[in-house]
Design a protein around this motif. Structure first.
Motif, PDB file in Angstrom:
ATOM      1  N   GLY A  80       0.812  -1.200   0.000  1.00 55.24           N
ATOM      2  CA  GLY A  80       0.000   0.000   0.000  1.00 55.24           C
ATOM      3  C   GLY A  80       0.850   1.255   0.000  1.00 55.24           C
ATOM      4  N   ALA A  81       0.182   2.398   0.033  1.00 57.70           N
ATOM      5  CA  ALA A  81       0.873   3.681  -0.060  1.00 57.70           C
ATOM      6  C   ALA A  81       1.862   3.891   1.076  1.00 57.70           C
ATOM      7  CB  ALA A  81      -0.154   4.816  -0.098  1.00 57.70           C
ATOM      8  N   GLY A  82       1.563   3.332   2.248  1.00 52.82           N
ATOM      9  CA  GLY A  82       2.454   3.502   3.384  1.00 52.82           C
ATOM     10  C   GLY A  82       3.504   2.423   3.523  1.00 52.82           C
ATOM     11  N   GLY A  83       3.525   1.492   2.578  1.00 49.88           N
ATOM     12  CA  GLY A  83       4.503   0.414   2.634  1.00 49.88           C
ATOM     13  C   GLY A  83       3.994  -0.841   3.297  1.00 49.88           C
ATOM     14  N   GLU A  84       2.722  -0.855   3.702  1.00 49.26           N
ATOM     15  CA  GLU A  84       2.161  -2.042   4.324  1.00 49.26           C
ATOM     16  C   GLU A  84       1.906  -3.119   3.265  1.00 49.26           C
ATOM     17  OE1 GLU A  84      -1.348   0.459   3.040  1.00 49.26           O
ATOM     18  OE2 GLU A  84       0.675   0.778   3.870  1.00 49.26           O
ATOM     19  N   LEU A  85       2.077  -4.366   3.658  1.00 44.88           N
ATOM     20  CA  LEU A  85       1.855  -5.475   2.741  1.00 44.88           C
ATOM     21  C   LEU A  85       0.366  -5.664   2.505  1.00 44.88           C
ATOM     22  CD1 LEU A  85       3.178  -7.880   1.174  1.00 44.88           C
ATOM     23  CD2 LEU A  85       2.722  -9.255   3.213  1.00 44.88           C
ATOM     24  N   VAL A  86      -0.039  -5.651   1.237  1.00 49.57           N
ATOM     25  CA  VAL A  86      -1.431  -5.872   0.862  1.00 49.57           C
ATOM     26  C   VAL A  86      -1.672  -7.337   0.536  1.00 49.57           C
ATOM     27  CG1 VAL A  86      -3.210  -5.281  -0.833  1.00 49.57           C
ATOM     28  CG2 VAL A  86      -1.680  -3.509   0.031  1.00 49.57           C
ATOM     29  N   GLY A  87      -0.650  -8.003   0.013  1.00 54.92           N
ATOM     30  CA  GLY A  87      -0.774  -9.412  -0.348  1.00 54.92           C
ATOM     31  C   GLY A  87       0.276  -9.774  -1.374  1.00 54.92           C
ATOM     32  N   VAL A  88       0.151 -10.973  -1.918  1.00 51.35           N
ATOM     33  CA  VAL A  88       1.064 -11.422  -2.960  1.00 51.35           C
ATOM     34  C   VAL A  88       0.249 -12.048  -4.079  1.00 51.35           C
ATOM     35  CG1 VAL A  88       2.966 -11.844  -1.350  1.00 51.35           C
ATOM     36  CG2 VAL A  88       1.428 -13.722  -1.956  1.00 51.35           C
ATOM     37  N   GLU A  89       0.759 -11.921  -5.298  1.00 48.68           N
ATOM     38  CA  GLU A  89       0.171 -12.619  -6.430  1.00 48.68           C
ATOM     39  C   GLU A  89       0.991 -13.866  -6.717  1.00 48.68           C
ATOM     40  OE1 GLU A  89      -1.024 -12.132 -11.163  1.00 48.68           O
ATOM     41  OE2 GLU A  89      -0.149 -10.429 -10.085  1.00 48.68           O
ATOM     42  N   LEU A  90       0.314 -14.973  -6.925  1.00 46.52           N
ATOM     43  CA  LEU A  90       0.980 -16.222  -7.254  1.00 46.52           C
ATOM     44  C   LEU A  90       1.192 -16.295  -8.760  1.00 46.52           C
ATOM     45  CD1 LEU A  90       1.413 -18.237  -4.856  1.00 46.52           C
ATOM     46  CD2 LEU A  90      -0.111 -19.782  -6.061  1.00 46.52           C
ATOM     47  N   LEU A  91       2.417 -16.580  -9.166  1.00 42.45           N
ATOM     48  CA  LEU A  91       2.771 -16.679 -10.581  1.00 42.45           C
ATOM     49  C   LEU A  91       3.409 -18.037 -10.822  1.00 42.45           C
ATOM     50  CD1 LEU A  91       4.351 -13.134 -10.775  1.00 42.45           C
ATOM     51  CD2 LEU A  91       2.107 -13.772 -11.662  1.00 42.45           C
ATOM     52  N   ALA A  92       2.897 -18.775 -11.776  1.00 42.97           N
ATOM     53  CA  ALA A  92       3.368 -20.140 -12.014  1.00 42.97           C
ATOM     54  C   ALA A  92       4.708 -20.153 -12.744  1.00 42.97           C
ATOM     55  CB  ALA A  92       2.331 -20.912 -12.828  1.00 42.97           C
ATOM     56  N   ARG A  93       5.572 -21.066 -12.329  1.00 47.60           N
ATOM     57  CA  ARG A  93       6.819 -21.364 -13.024  1.00 47.60           C
ATOM     58  C   ARG A  93       6.902 -22.892 -13.187  1.00 47.60           C
ATOM     59  NH1 ARG A  93       6.295 -16.664 -13.408  1.00 47.60           N
ATOM     60  NH2 ARG A  93       7.809 -14.997 -12.959  1.00 47.60           N
ATOM     61  N   TRP A  94       7.655 -23.316 -14.182  1.00 53.69           N
ATOM     62  CA  TRP A  94       7.850 -24.751 -14.412  1.00 53.69           C
ATOM     63  C   TRP A  94       9.320 -25.080 -14.207  1.00 53.69           C
ATOM     64  CZ3 TRP A  94       4.839 -27.825 -18.637  1.00 53.69           C
ATOM     65  CH2 TRP A  94       5.128 -29.181 -18.522  1.00 53.69           C
ATOM     66  N   GLN A  95       9.615 -25.856 -13.173  1.00 55.06           N
ATOM     67  CA  GLN A  95      10.974 -26.330 -12.944  1.00 55.06           C
ATOM     68  C   GLN A  95      11.144 -27.618 -13.749  1.00 55.06           C
ATOM     69  OE1 GLN A  95      13.448 -24.628 -10.871  1.00 55.06           O
ATOM     70  NE2 GLN A  95      14.545 -25.932 -12.323  1.00 55.06           N
ATOM     71  N   HIS A  96      11.519 -27.430 -15.022  1.00 52.26           N
ATOM     72  CA  HIS A  96      11.566 -28.564 -15.943  1.00 52.26           C
ATOM     73  C   HIS A  96      12.836 -29.383 -15.691  1.00 52.26           C
ATOM     74  CE1 HIS A  96      11.558 -30.790 -19.771  1.00 52.26           C
ATOM     75  NE2 HIS A  96      10.268 -30.511 -19.812  1.00 52.26           N
ATOM     76  N   PRO A  97      12.742 -30.705 -15.722  1.00 49.14           N
ATOM     77  CA  PRO A  97      13.920 -31.532 -15.401  1.00 49.14           C
ATOM     78  C   PRO A  97      15.083 -31.385 -16.359  1.00 49.14           C
ATOM     79  CG  PRO A  97      12.099 -32.879 -16.213  1.00 49.14           C
ATOM     80  CD  PRO A  97      11.539 -31.509 -15.964  1.00 49.14           C
ATOM     81  N   THR A  98      14.829 -30.981 -17.607  1.00 53.85           N
ATOM     82  CA  THR A  98      15.924 -30.831 -18.574  1.00 53.85           C
ATOM     83  C   THR A  98      16.092 -29.399 -19.069  1.00 53.85           C
ATOM     84  OG1 THR A  98      14.447 -31.417 -20.412  1.00 53.85           O
ATOM     85  CG2 THR A  98      15.702 -33.207 -19.365  1.00 53.85           C
ATOM     86  N   LEU A  99      15.029 -28.599 -19.068  1.00 52.66           N
ATOM     87  CA  LEU A  99      15.091 -27.235 -19.610  1.00 52.66           C
ATOM     88  C   LEU A  99      15.284 -26.171 -18.536  1.00 52.66           C
ATOM     89  CD1 LEU A  99      12.238 -27.452 -22.279  1.00 52.66           C
ATOM     90  CD2 LEU A  99      14.692 -27.868 -22.574  1.00 52.66           C
ATOM     91  N   GLY A 100      15.237 -26.556 -17.253  1.00 52.73           N
ATOM     92  CA  GLY A 100      15.421 -25.585 -16.180  1.00 52.73           C
ATOM     93  C   GLY A 100      14.132 -24.840 -15.864  1.00 52.73           C
ATOM     94  N   LEU A 101      14.280 -23.679 -15.234  1.00 59.55           N
ATOM     95  CA  LEU A 101      13.129 -22.896 -14.801  1.00 59.55           C
ATOM     96  C   LEU A 101      12.514 -22.164 -15.991  1.00 59.55           C
ATOM     97  CD1 LEU A 101      11.509 -22.038 -12.256  1.00 59.55           C
ATOM     98  CD2 LEU A 101      12.976 -20.005 -12.169  1.00 59.55           C
ATOM     99  N   LEU A 102      11.237 -22.406 -16.244  1.00 62.22           N
ATOM    100  CA  LEU A 102      10.551 -21.829 -17.395  1.00 62.22           C
ATOM    101  C   LEU A 102       9.527 -20.795 -16.939  1.00 62.22           C
ATOM    102  CD1 LEU A 102       9.823 -25.052 -19.516  1.00 62.22           C
ATOM    103  CD2 LEU A 102      11.849 -23.572 -19.570  1.00 62.22           C
ATOM    104  N   ALA A 103       9.495 -19.656 -17.632  1.00 61.83           N
ATOM    105  CA  ALA A 103       8.475 -18.637 -17.397  1.00 61.83           C
ATOM    106  C   ALA A 103       7.181 -19.052 -18.098  1.00 61.83           C
ATOM    107  CB  ALA A 103       8.965 -17.295 -17.913  1.00 61.83           C
TER     108      ALA A 103
END
Length: 416
Positions: free
Chosen positions: A167-190
């Motif tokens: 928020g405007a005062g620096g208080e935590l409002v929350g977090v957004e969850l964003l998916a990533r794929w930790q692929h066994p051969t390709l690494g971390l994928l966006a």
């Protein structure tokens, strides 16, 4: 900044020389120069990819948009700076077109550019990369994701990243969850690397339920360890709202993790102007009746967002990055964001402004109101361990993680 490798596309010899000197003044000495798009392609072929391309728009022959298109297709530049004598609206549209094609735009400068302005954008390139000055961009063609088996369970490889909102005062409002794929051969994928394939394989619903479970699990664990549940937001694809059992399933998940429904925000993406199906409308209404929060994502980019605000029981609207980037220098963007904030206030809606990446844009947003802020200027998306450290710093040393603490509240945004 001496390790950066930069390409200059400029057909005026004097301006090309001046830009070269400005780069040298910023300790950049690995410089490729080209007076035409054809010459730029030859330089890239002979000397390899670059960290940054300084691209003039108006050229004799092929214009700068042609080079940007080539860079979008090949990835041979880590970022682009657009230079032109065109009016600001043209530069802004060119930057937006490049971003839609997946090109990172550091800035769009009107000629004549200054060494200081270019230096600030070069520094931003290093800052956004989160890399030391000795780092160099190296392009490699992404390896294609192997065909997906719709019957296979990939959930162990799908991990959450979290981007805080404050928020405007620096208080935590929350977090957004964003998916990533930790692929066994390709690494971390966006997401851009795997979401289309998941759509084709019919696995988007499985991914979304997995993200919902991980979000509520984290919120519950923080409730147990810190005494307060963490507000979490998860993107909900339209096809999930088509399922009659979606709301009962979500209620069971909330009961399983003992998380209050108001701790969960469901971000709904408007993909088209088609009439919303009755089952979707009913599911959204039941979600609000159950206590969950609803956010209309990417407000202003769909064909019928305002109509949806009137029809549906949203708590929140999210102003997308397209309207926020560079708004400190663009009165049109400032007017759009200001209008959205005014409308939201009159409709008693909360607002999240995403894509805030610079101090200037943060200051410009702050001059218009007090929405929640999300973007690289606040925090990058991060894994759970890094999020825990970030939350500890926010509680005990907020000045270490909130850069806007150094901005005076009476500071006027640039260009106003």
């Amino acid at each position: 900044m001496h390790s950066l490798k930069v390409l200059i596309l400029e057909d005026n010899p004097f301006q090309r020389m001046a830009l070269h000197q400005m780069l040298n003044a910023n300790q950049v000495f690995d410089v490729l120069t080209a007076g035409s798009v054809e010459a730029a392609l030859c330089e890239l072929e002979q000397r390899g990819p670059v960290d940054i391309a300084l691209c003039d728009l108006h050229m004799d022959g092929e214009d700068g948009l042609s080079l940007i298109g080539y860079l979008a297709d090949t990835g041979q530049a880590g970022a682009v700076i657009i230079l032109s004598s065109a009016e600001a609206s043209v530069l802004d549209s060119a930057a937006q077109l490049a971003r839609q094609r997946g090109v990172r735009i550091l800035g769009a400068l009107q000629k004549p550019a200054s060494a200081a302005a270019i230096g600030a954008l070069l520094a931003q390139r290093l800052s956004l990369a989160g890399a030391p000055e000795t780092a160099r961009f190296e392009y490699t063609e992404p390896t294609a994701l192997p065909p997906l088996d719709s019957a296979h369970d990939y959930r162990a490889q799908w991990i959450p990243y979290f981007q805080p909102k404050v928020g405007a005062g620096g208080e935590l409002v929350g977090v957004e969850l964003l998916a990533r794929w930790q692929h066994p051969t390709l690494g971390l994928l966006a997401p851009g690397r795997f979401l289309p394939q998941l759509e084709q394989a019919g696995l988007i619903t499985v991914l979304t339920w997995h993200m919902l479970e991980l979000a509520l699990s984290l919120s519950h664990r923080l409730l147990m360890s810190r005494g307060r549940a963490l507000p979490v937001a998860v993107n909900i694809p339209p096809q999930l709202l088509d399922q009659p059992d979606f709301v009962p399933g979500l209620q069971l998940l909330l009961e399983r993790f003992a998380v209050q429904p108001q701790m969960l925000t469901l971000e709904v993406i408007e993909q088209s102007a088609r009439q919303m199906a009755v089952v979707q409308f009913e599911n959204l209404l039941r979600l609000r009746m159950a206590g969950c929060r609803l956010s209309i994502d990417d407000f202003g980019t769909g064909a019928s967002n305002i109509q949806r605000l009137l029809e549906l029981p949203f708590n929140e609207l999210k102003i997308p990055a397209e309207f926020v980037r560079g708004m400190a220098e663009d009165r049109r963007k400032s007017a759009v964001v200001g209008g959205a904030l005014f409308m939201a206030k009159r409709m008693a809606l909360d607002v999240v402004v995403e894509g805030v990446e610079t101090a200037e844009d943060y200051a410009a947003v702050s001059m218009l109101g007090s929405p929640a802020i999300q973007g690289y200027f606040i925090a990058r998306p991060m894994g759970e361990a890094d999020l825990m450290n970030w939350l500890d710093d926010l509680e005990h040393r907020p000045e270490h993680v909130l850069a806007f603490r150094s901005i005076r509240p009476d500071r006027a945004p640039a260009g106003k």
